[in-house]
Write an enzyme that holds these catalytic residues in place. Structure first.
Site, PDB file in Angstrom:
ATOM      1  N   ASP A 185       2.264   3.008 -10.140  1.00  0.00           N
ATOM      2  CA  ASP A 185       2.694   3.274 -11.515  1.00  0.00           C
ATOM      3  C   ASP A 185       1.456   3.437 -12.392  1.00  0.00           C
ATOM      4  OD1 ASP A 185       5.149   3.070 -13.506  1.00  0.00           O
ATOM      5  OD2 ASP A 185       3.495   1.927 -14.396  1.00  0.00           O
ATOM      6  N   ASN A 193       1.332   8.956 -23.465  1.00  0.00           N
ATOM      7  CA  ASN A 193       2.162  10.087 -23.905  1.00  0.00           C
ATOM      8  C   ASN A 193       2.311  10.115 -25.423  1.00  0.00           C
ATOM      9  OD1 ASN A 193       3.028  12.044 -22.132  1.00  0.00           O
ATOM     10  ND2 ASN A 193       4.882  10.983 -21.523  1.00  0.00           N
ATOM     11  N   HIS A 198       2.879  15.112 -24.960  1.00  0.00           N
ATOM     12  CA  HIS A 198       3.509  15.305 -23.654  1.00  0.00           C
ATOM     13  C   HIS A 198       2.756  16.298 -22.771  1.00  0.00           C
ATOM     14  CE1 HIS A 198       7.005  12.766 -24.302  1.00  0.00           C
ATOM     15  NE2 HIS A 198       7.109  13.270 -25.526  1.00  0.00           N
ATOM     16  N   ASP A 202       1.554  15.458 -19.112  1.00  0.00           N
ATOM     17  CA  ASP A 202       1.828  16.254 -17.905  1.00  0.00           C
ATOM     18  C   ASP A 202       0.538  16.506 -17.131  1.00  0.00           C
ATOM     19  OD1 ASP A 202       4.500  16.340 -18.510  1.00  0.00           O
ATOM     20  OD2 ASP A 202       4.498  18.401 -19.253  1.00  0.00           O
ATOM     21  N   GLU A 229       6.380   8.301 -14.227  1.00  0.00           N
ATOM     22  CA  GLU A 229       4.959   8.118 -13.923  1.00  0.00           C
ATOM     23  C   GLU A 229       4.757   7.316 -12.645  1.00  0.00           C
ATOM     24  OE1 GLU A 229       5.968   4.759 -16.877  1.00  0.00           O
ATOM     25  OE2 GLU A 229       6.627   6.797 -16.414  1.00  0.00           O
TER      26      GLU A 229
END
Length: 327
Positions: A185, A193, A198, A202, A229
């Protein structure tokens, strides 16, 4: 869209033990615009086939030592479903020989003496058909890949994870081999984020996925995007010790990227936490037990400050219950 290719760009393997027939065939096909390679016997034909991978094999039926029937049979055994079509040239017209030819995978045949106009059409048709079949196989492969690859990170997706874990669980159960799982994780990814946006999030996922993939060295090990994630790595035939070594490498590799993370409460760069679980599958266990245990180990790694891994080995069941040992 599938486009019919120009057959003149194709390579043809001509196999005939008679030098005159071989010369005439080669001369005619070269004039038609094909690249031609020649073999005087079956053994040489098989060697040349794997060296040049022709688009068509023009094969004499009757040859000493290894005849055309045996050559065709071996091609289909060594390359099932994908060998180039075989156009057999034969003086045999009896029903038994024709049936035998088609049973072993001959695409078509032509009799001696050769009718050159008929040969021309059959060669063109078989090559065009073979090329179109290759395009269709490639298109089907690409379509299949879309169903098992995560479009953002280009690693395997959750569906592929579920399939592969079940597959390797069954293998490990049969062979009594260890199976390990790492669930990773990205630490404080929501903060990342929210702060960077975003699109940056990404890109972060893509970079981390690539790093995880590059840190895995065995073909059987599978990196997947587990969700959001989170990433999961299935490690077949891997002990807890081996899985912890992998996890340590993953944690260090992501930290070494030095991706800025100003909003992280624990580090100035993007980091990774990993939960590791390992067991030898037994009838009393389910694949979900391995996933649950890896999740528990990940929770421990998060609880202890992140940017680290924790590992749990699931002991064989005794008195009907499993015992977890933290490492």
């Amino acid at each position: 869209m599938l486009v019919q290719p120009e057959p003149e760009s194709a390579t043809i393997l001509v196999v005939d033990d008679d030098p005159f027939t071989r010369h005439m065939l080669t001369r005619y096909l070269v004039r038609e615009g094909y690249r031609v390679i020649e073999a005087a016997n079956g053994e040489a034909a098989l060697d040349l086939y794997w060296r040049d991978l022709p688009d068509l094999v023009l094969l004499d039926a009757l040859m000493p030592v290894i005849d055309g029937f045996e050559v065709c049979k071996r091609l289909h055994t060594m390359a099932p479903g994908s060998p180039a079509p075989v156009l057999m040239i034969t003086g045999l017209e009896d029903e038994k020989s024709v049936d035998q030819a088609f049973e072993i995978g001959v695409a078509d045949y032509i009799t001696k003496p050769i009718n050159w106009a008929v040969l021309r059409q059959r060669v063109r048709r078989l090559i065009a058909q073979h090329r179109l079949e290759q395009q269709l196989r490639e298109a089907n492969y690409q379509l299949q890949q879309l169903t098992v690859i995560d479009s953002l990170t280009q690693v395997a997706n959750r569906r592929r994870f579920d399939e592969y874990l079940l597959q390797e669980w069954g293998r490990a159960l049969r062979e009594h081999q260890p199976l390990s799982l790492v669930i990773c994780d990205i630490d404080h990814f929501k903060h990342y984020n929210d702060h960077y946006g975003h699109q940056a999030g990404d890109r972060c996922l893509q970079v981390v996925a690539k790093t995880l993939s590059q840190s895995i060295h065995r073909i059987a090990d599978l990196v997947t995007r587990y969700g959001g994630e989170e990433f999961a790595i299935v490690l077949p035939n891997t002990t807890l010790e081996g899985a912890t070594q992998v996890s340590d490498r993953l944690v260090r590799s992501v930290q070494a990227l030095a991706l800025p993370h100003q909003m992280s409460p624990t580090s100035a760069v993007v980091t990774l936490s990993c939960g590791v679980a390992s067991l030898i599958p037994m009838p009393d266990y389910l694949p979900s037990d391995l996933v649950f245990t890896a999740d528990q180990a990940l929770y421990q790694a998060k609880n202890r400050g992140r940017n680290q891994f924790r590992a749990i080995y699931v002991m064989p069941p005794n008195t009907g219950q499993s015992v977890n040992v933290m490492v």
